[in-house]
Design a protein around this motif. Structure first.
Motif, PDB file in Angstrom:
ATOM      1  N   ALA A  45     -37.595 -58.776 -39.887  1.00  0.00           N
ATOM      2  CA  ALA A  45     -37.320 -59.269 -38.523  1.00  0.00           C
ATOM      3  C   ALA A  45     -37.076 -58.098 -37.584  1.00  0.00           C
ATOM      4  N   HIS A  46     -36.310 -57.132 -38.023  1.00  0.00           N
ATOM      5  CA  HIS A  46     -36.020 -55.973 -37.172  1.00  0.00           C
ATOM      6  C   HIS A  46     -37.287 -55.171 -36.891  1.00  0.00           C
ATOM      7  N   ARG A  47     -38.164 -55.069 -37.876  1.00  0.00           N
ATOM      8  CA  ARG A  47     -39.441 -54.365 -37.674  1.00  0.00           C
ATOM      9  C   ARG A  47     -40.257 -55.038 -36.569  1.00  0.00           C
ATOM     10  N   LEU A  48     -40.241 -56.370 -36.552  1.00  0.00           N
ATOM     11  CA  LEU A  48     -40.999 -57.117 -35.548  1.00  0.00           C
ATOM     12  C   LEU A  48     -40.331 -57.130 -34.179  1.00  0.00           C
ATOM     13  N   ALA A  49     -38.980 -57.110 -34.173  1.00  0.00           N
ATOM     14  CA  ALA A  49     -38.243 -57.226 -32.900  1.00  0.00           C
ATOM     15  C   ALA A  49     -37.004 -56.332 -32.948  1.00  0.00           C
ATOM     16  N   PRO A  50     -37.179 -55.015 -32.780  1.00  0.00           N
ATOM     17  CA  PRO A  50     -36.051 -54.093 -32.908  1.00  0.00           C
ATOM     18  C   PRO A  50     -34.969 -54.272 -31.856  1.00  0.00           C
ATOM     19  N   HIS A  51     -35.267 -54.979 -30.779  1.00  0.00           N
ATOM     20  CA  HIS A  51     -34.269 -55.197 -29.734  1.00  0.00           C
ATOM     21  C   HIS A  51     -33.553 -56.537 -29.859  1.00  0.00           C
ATOM     22  N   ASP A  52     -33.889 -57.303 -30.884  1.00  0.00           N
ATOM     23  CA  ASP A  52     -33.232 -58.594 -31.085  1.00  0.00           C
ATOM     24  C   ASP A  52     -31.828 -58.371 -31.644  1.00  0.00           C
ATOM     25  N   GLU A  53     -30.843 -58.952 -30.973  1.00  0.00           N
ATOM     26  CA  GLU A  53     -29.440 -58.769 -31.350  1.00  0.00           C
ATOM     27  C   GLU A  53     -29.166 -59.176 -32.796  1.00  0.00           C
ATOM     28  N   VAL A  54     -29.591 -60.372 -33.174  1.00  0.00           N
ATOM     29  CA  VAL A  54     -29.310 -60.869 -34.523  1.00  0.00           C
ATOM     30  C   VAL A  54     -30.020 -60.012 -35.564  1.00  0.00           C
ATOM     31  N   ALA A  55     -31.292 -59.709 -35.336  1.00  0.00           N
ATOM     32  CA  ALA A  55     -32.033 -58.893 -36.303  1.00  0.00           C
ATOM     33  C   ALA A  55     -31.361 -57.540 -36.498  1.00  0.00           C
TER      34      ALA A  55
ATOM     35  N   ARG B 292     -45.839 -64.221 -36.989  1.00  0.00           N
ATOM     36  CA  ARG B 292     -45.351 -63.073 -36.214  1.00  0.00           C
ATOM     37  C   ARG B 292     -43.948 -63.312 -35.649  1.00  0.00           C
ATOM     38  N   SER B 293     -43.304 -64.349 -36.078  1.00  0.00           N
ATOM     39  CA  SER B 293     -41.991 -64.696 -35.529  1.00  0.00           C
ATOM     40  C   SER B 293     -40.861 -63.960 -36.252  1.00  0.00           C
ATOM     41  N   HIS B 294     -40.119 -63.177 -35.498  1.00  0.00           N
ATOM     42  CA  HIS B 294     -38.950 -62.525 -36.080  1.00  0.00           C
ATOM     43  C   HIS B 294     -37.837 -63.543 -36.337  1.00  0.00           C
ATOM     44  N   ILE B 295     -37.781 -64.598 -35.534  1.00  0.00           N
ATOM     45  CA  ILE B 295     -36.745 -65.616 -35.717  1.00  0.00           C
ATOM     46  C   ILE B 295     -36.959 -66.364 -37.034  1.00  0.00           C
ATOM     47  N   ALA B 296     -38.213 -66.624 -37.405  1.00  0.00           N
ATOM     48  CA  ALA B 296     -38.480 -67.267 -38.694  1.00  0.00           C
ATOM     49  C   ALA B 296     -37.918 -66.411 -39.832  1.00  0.00           C
ATOM     50  N   ARG B 297     -37.977 -65.109 -39.667  1.00  0.00           N
ATOM     51  CA  ARG B 297     -37.459 -64.204 -40.700  1.00  0.00           C
ATOM     52  C   ARG B 297     -35.924 -64.145 -40.685  1.00  0.00           C
ATOM     53  N   THR B 298     -35.305 -64.143 -39.505  1.00  0.00           N
ATOM     54  CA  THR B 298     -33.835 -64.166 -39.478  1.00  0.00           C
ATOM     55  C   THR B 298     -33.321 -65.489 -40.037  1.00  0.00           C
TER      56      THR B 298
END
Length: 187
Positions: A75-85, A47-53
Motif C-alpha cells: 500500500a505504501h509503495r502505491l500511495a506513499p503519501h497516504d496517512e494510514v499506509a 491498483r488500489s492502496h486502500i484494498a491493500r490497507t
C-alpha cells in the motif's frame, strides 16, 4: 484507528460491496471469509492502496503481523503519501525491529506530506523514546505542543525527555532547525 477496513472509492461497485461485506465479517470474527472478500476486492481494483490497507487490517486483527506488514508495504509503495499506509507501516516496521525503516517512513511523511501531523509526530516521538534518543523525542514533543497548544500531555512528555536528555535537551537558540532525520530537530 490505523487498522480498520476503509471504504473503497475506486469506482468498482462489486469491490465496494465485497469490502462492506468483509467489514461485517471482520466484526463478527470470521477472518477467513473476511480475507477472501478482501482478496476478491483487491483483484477487482488491483491498483488500489486502500484494498491493500484493508487486507493489512484483517491480517492484523487475525494476529498475523507479518502478512499485515507485507500488505502495508505494498500500500505504501502505491500511495506513499497516504496517512494510514505510512503510519501503520511504520508501526509494524518498528514492532518487527526495523526501527530505522520506521523512522525513515515517519520523517519522510512529516517532510513530504504534513509537518504538523500529530499522529506522525507522536509516533516518531515514541520511536525516539524507545531508542533513548531523548533530544529528538523532545523536539517532536515541542512540535506537538505547537500543533496542539491546549494539550496537557505534551508538556509532561517533553519534561520527561528533557530530564533524560544529555545537556538537558537543549538544541540551541530557538530549539534547533528543521527536522533533518539525523537528530538535528525541529524548529
Amino acid at each position: 484507528r490505523l487498522f480498520r477496513v476503509r471504504p473503497l472509492r475506486d469506482g468498482d461497485g462489486e469491490a465496494a460491496r465485497a469490502t462492506r461485506n468483509a467489514e461485517d465479517l471482520l466484526q463478527d470474527g470470521r477472518f477467513d471469509e473476511c480475507l477472501r472478500a478482501l482478496h476478491d476486492a483487491k483483484r477487482l481494483v488491483p491498483r488500489s492502496h486502500i484494498a491493500r490497507t484493508n487486507l493489512a487490517a484483517a491480517y492484523f486483527e487475525r494476529g498475523d503481523e507479518d502478512a499485515a506488514l507485507h500488505w502495508l508495504r505494498e500500500a505504501h509503495r502505491l500511495a506513499p503519501h497516504d496517512e494510514v499506509a505510512c503510519l501503520a507501516t511504520a508501526l509494524l516496521e518498528q514492532r518487527a525491529g526495523n526501527v530505522s525503516d520506521a523512522q525513515w517512513l515517519l520523517v519522510n511523511f512529516l517532510q513530504e506530506v504534513d509537518a504538523n501531523h500529530t499522529g506522525a509526530l507522536r509516533q516518531l516521538a515514541r520511536v525516539h523514546q524507545e531508542q533513548g534518543q531523548w533530544n529528538q523525542a523532545a523536539t517532536c514533543f515541542r512540535r506537538l505542543m505547537s500543533a496542539e497548544p491546549g494539550s496537557s500531555e505534551w508538556p509532561r512528555e517533553l519534561e520527561y525527555c528533557l530530564e533524560r536528555a544529555p545537556g538537558g535537551g537543549r538544541l540551541g537558540p530557538g530549539g534547533g532547525g528543521d527536522f533533518d532525520g539525523r537528530g538535528g530537530g525541529w524548529g
